[in-house]
Design an enzyme around this catalytic site. Structure first.
Site, short mmCIF file in Angstrom:
data_model
loop_
_atom_site.label_atom_id
_atom_site.label_comp_id
_atom_site.label_asym_id
_atom_site.label_seq_id
_atom_site.Cartn_x
_atom_site.Cartn_y
_atom_site.Cartn_z
N HIS A 1 13.79 12.87 2.51
CA HIS A 1 14.89 11.84 2.77
C HIS A 1 13.64 10.47 3.82
CE1 HIS A 1 16.21 13.30 6.07
NE2 HIS A 1 16.28 14.36 6.08
N HIS B 1 12.27 11.74 7.39
CA HIS B 1 11.35 12.48 7.46
C HIS B 1 10.43 11.38 7.04
CE1 HIS B 1 13.51 15.75 5.61
NE2 HIS B 1 12.70 16.11 5.97
N ASP C 1 16.95 17.83 15.82
CA ASP C 1 17.44 18.66 16.14
C ASP C 1 16.53 18.11 18.01
OD1 ASP C 1 17.47 19.52 13.10
OD2 ASP C 1 15.48 18.62 12.86
N SER D 1 18.79 16.83 4.54
CA SER D 1 18.18 17.56 3.43
C SER D 1 19.47 18.93 2.42
CB SER D 1 17.10 18.55 3.11
OG SER D 1 15.98 17.20 3.87
#
Ligand code: AMP
Length: 285
Positions: A34, A37, A150, A186
């Site tokens: 997506h 990324h 993250d 995702s």
């Protein structure tokens, strides 16, 4: 764009690039690509001669009751998306290619993992450093690109790189969001219509926490209480897996509110567990 599935072919392709002094930018992913990324790739594109992306749903970072089998996969979409984003080499190995034999030596993360996803997903970060060690050895990148979404992963990987002298420069890219604030992921495809409508509340709650801290609030439980109330104004989620404030990048209790702080959330919906965070007093790039 070259698609490679085999370790030796990848090593040969990288050796070829290095022979002509090309710098390698590496974007490791689990696919179902997506715009988050894609942003990593566009930074890699600007800063390197050759961009390598891996698409690999790594089994060792999933717990036995997690969504390894159900994790969304779409190789044809990923190949198109990667090429359009500017990837030169797309590495898509099988599990057997990455784990040809049972591991005789296992990696275990000691620090920065006793909270948040480290605590909520036992063994998760051991799997992350395991696969990244393998990938860094195959790709030998000059720069590797990770998302701030993250943030605990970034802290753990930076520990790995420092401890074991990986000659790679880590680049951390700000979280890419939908227009309503939901972090792109995702896993968002697994939200029901109602859950998708409500999920931006995670970012709204984190922003509320940020605003309180920036306005001088230092009563941690008061901040958490207000953020929890904000999320619970909505009803579609199953539960808040965690909502917490720590020093960053240490992930210890905050003692100095003028230093790096992370507010992190994980919210469980019927088929997806979403994470997001806000960093305060942390300068990047
Ligand atoms: P994943 O495929 O989910 O393992 O993610 C691969 C890389 O993309 C990781 O470094 C993520 O932190 C990063 N990433 C995932 N979602 C986003 C996002 N919304 N914005 C920026 N980076 C992201």
């Amino acid at each position: 764009m070259q698609i490679i599935r085999n370790r030796q072919t990848l090593i040969d392709a990288i050796t070829e690039q290095k022979k002509s002094n090309k710098t390698i930018g590496f974007v490791p992913t689990m696919g179902f690509l997506h715009e988050g990324h894609m942003t990593l790739v566009s930074h890699a594109r600007k800063e390197n001669n050759c961009v390598v992306m891996s698409v690999f749903v790594n089994p060792t970072q999933f717990g036995p009751n997690e969504d390894f089998d159900a994790y969304p996969r779409d190789e044809a979409h990923d190949a198109k998306f990667a090429e359009a984003s500017g990837v030169d080499i797309l590495f898509i190995p099988t599990v057997e290619e990455m784990y040809p034999a049972e591991l005789a030596t296992k990696l275990h993360v000691e620090k920065r993992v006793s909270v948040l996803d480290g605590a909520d997903r036992e063994g998760h970060f051991d799997g992350v450093v395991t696969v990244l060690t393998k990938l860094f050895h195959l790709v030998s990148p000059d720069n590797a690109y990770f998302g701030q979404k993250d943030a605990q992963q970034v802290a753990v990987v930076s520990g790995l790189v420092d401890d074991y002298f990986f000659p790679v420069n880590l680049r951390v890219i700000a979280t890419v969001r939908e227009q309503d604030g939901l972090a792109k992921s995702s896993r968002n495809v697994y939200l029901s219509d109602l859950e998708r409508k409500e999920a931006p509340v995670i970012h709204a709650a984190l922003t509320l926490g940020r605003n309180l801290i920036e306005a001088g609030e230092t009563n941690e439980s008061k901040i958490i209480q207000q953020m929890t109330a904000k999320i619970n104004e909505q009803t579609a989620h199953e539960k808040i897996a965690y909502l917490a404030i720590y020093s960053y990048p240490e992930f210890t209790q905050v003692t100095d509110w003028t230093k790096g702080i992370i507010i992190a959330a994980a919210v469980k919906y019927s088929k997806a567990r979403l994470i997001d965070n806000e960093l305060i007093n942390v300068k990047r790039r």
